[in-house]
Design a protein around this motif. Structure first.
Motif, PDB file in Angstrom:
ATOM      1  N   LEU A 139       0.865  -1.327  -0.089  1.00  0.00           N
ATOM      2  CA  LEU A 139      -0.203   0.048  -0.058  1.00  0.00           C
ATOM      3  C   LEU A 139       0.849   1.192  -0.045  1.00  0.00           C
ATOM      4  N   PHE A 140       2.041   1.224   0.758  1.00  0.00           N
ATOM      5  CA  PHE A 140       2.773   2.456   0.845  1.00  0.00           C
ATOM      6  C   PHE A 140       3.277   2.579  -0.530  1.00  0.00           C
ATOM      7  N   HIS A 141       3.908   1.758  -0.991  1.00  0.00           N
ATOM      8  CA  HIS A 141       4.382   2.109  -2.495  1.00  0.00           C
ATOM      9  C   HIS A 141       3.348   2.247  -3.528  1.00  0.00           C
ATOM     10  N   ASP A 142       2.161   1.779  -3.445  1.00  0.00           N
ATOM     11  CA  ASP A 142       1.143   2.268  -4.227  1.00  0.00           C
ATOM     12  C   ASP A 142       0.933   3.651  -4.214  1.00  0.00           C
ATOM     13  N   PHE A 143       0.962   4.342  -2.993  1.00  0.00           N
ATOM     14  CA  PHE A 143       0.755   5.668  -2.616  1.00  0.00           C
ATOM     15  C   PHE A 143       1.575   6.392  -3.345  1.00  0.00           C
ATOM     16  N   LEU A 144       3.104   6.107  -2.945  1.00  0.00           N
ATOM     17  CA  LEU A 144       4.457   6.842  -3.410  1.00  0.00           C
ATOM     18  C   LEU A 144       4.338   6.604  -4.965  1.00  0.00           C
ATOM     19  N   SER A 145       4.088   5.600  -5.572  1.00  0.00           N
ATOM     20  CA  SER A 145       3.849   5.659  -7.132  1.00  0.00           C
ATOM     21  C   SER A 145       2.978   6.669  -7.530  1.00  0.00           C
ATOM     22  N   MET A 146       1.744   6.970  -7.052  1.00  0.00           N
ATOM     23  CA  MET A 146       1.025   7.871  -7.579  1.00  0.00           C
ATOM     24  C   MET A 146       1.348   9.085  -7.181  1.00  0.00           C
ATOM     25  N   GLY A 147       2.309   9.534  -6.418  1.00  0.00           N
ATOM     26  CA  GLY A 147       2.773  10.749  -6.064  1.00  0.00           C
ATOM     27  C   GLY A 147       2.264  11.374  -4.708  1.00  0.00           C
ATOM     28  N   VAL A 148       1.785  10.494  -3.845  1.00  0.00           N
ATOM     29  CA  VAL A 148       1.192  10.848  -2.692  1.00  0.00           C
ATOM     30  C   VAL A 148       2.229  10.888  -1.772  1.00  0.00           C
ATOM     31  N   ARG A 149       2.431  11.511  -0.661  1.00  0.00           N
ATOM     32  CA  ARG A 149       3.515  11.499   0.162  1.00  0.00           C
ATOM     33  C   ARG A 149       2.909  10.764   1.575  1.00  0.00           C
ATOM     34  N   LEU A 150       4.005  10.257   2.259  1.00  0.00           N
ATOM     35  CA  LEU A 150       3.618   9.203   3.600  1.00  0.00           C
ATOM     36  C   LEU A 150       4.182  10.126   4.634  1.00  0.00           C
ATOM     37  N   ALA A 151       3.630  10.142   5.859  1.00  0.00           N
ATOM     38  CA  ALA A 151       4.043  10.616   7.071  1.00  0.00           C
ATOM     39  C   ALA A 151       3.816   9.838   8.209  1.00  0.00           C
ATOM     40  N   LEU A 152       4.764   9.695   9.177  1.00  0.00           N
ATOM     41  CA  LEU A 152       4.589   8.546  10.280  1.00  0.00           C
ATOM     42  C   LEU A 152       4.077   9.594  11.424  1.00  0.00           C
ATOM     43  N   ASP A 153       2.701   9.214  11.625  1.00  0.00           N
ATOM     44  CA  ASP A 153       1.983   9.958  12.656  1.00  0.00           C
ATOM     45  C   ASP A 153       2.490   9.519  13.951  1.00  0.00           C
ATOM     46  N   ASP A 154       2.057  10.180  14.860  1.00  0.00           N
ATOM     47  CA  ASP A 154       2.151   9.749  16.410  1.00  0.00           C
ATOM     48  C   ASP A 154       3.751   9.241  16.874  1.00  0.00           C
TER      49      ASP A 154
END
Length: 164
Positions: A52-67
């Protein structure tokens, strides 16, 4: 725009496609979307989460590690979870952003930067906290010091009032 992603959403195999369709429909660049994940998402189903993380990244969405700083926080996660930003939890601010302990937060900021991450510190309520975090080189600072949460229809007036 930051979107909190829950561990229950890991089972939603159509979520990435749904998000992509919304971005296209409303003509929003993916780079303006940040998905906030917690370590618990990774712990429950690491293989599905990494896909899932790689799918988000491949579409250009950024990820943040919360909490970060709560629960099972581990520096080891930072070596392989593909995030762009770390969000340091308010509980860490409350416990360590005081005389004699604030080097802990400064070191987390330095560690984050050394790994190429931006860092947001949450829960800042007082000017001295804000100033201290700025002196540590914190990238983003959020909390009641700036504003309580606002209804959407009040945000534009707030921004104009602050001259941002």
């Amino acid at each position: 725009v930051a979107i909190n992603f829950s561990s229950k959403q890991l089972r939603d195999t159509g979520y990435v496609r749904y998000l992509q369709e919304l971005l296209e429909k409303h003509q929003i660049a993916a780079e303006f979307i940040e998905i906030e994940i917690t370590e618990s998402i990774f712990l429950r189903n690491s293989e599905r989460a990494m896909t899932l993380f790689h799918d988000f990244l491949s579409m250009g969405v950024r990820l943040a590690l919360d909490d970060f700083g709560t629960g099972y926080s581990s520096i080891h996660y930072l070596t392989y979870i593909p995030v762009h930003k770390i969000k340091l939890d308010k509980s860490v601010v409350d416990a360590y952003l005081c005389d004699g302990k604030d080097a802990f937060i400064e070191n987390i900021i330095r560690l984050s930067h050394s790994q190429g991450f931006k860092i947001t510190v949450e829960g800042v309520e007082q000017e001295h906290q804000y100033e201290r975090l700025r002196s540590f080189g914190c990238d983003y600072i959020q909390g009641y010091y700036f504003s309580r949460p606002l209804p959407a229809d009040e945000v534009i007036a707030f921004i104009r009032q602050r001259g941002a």
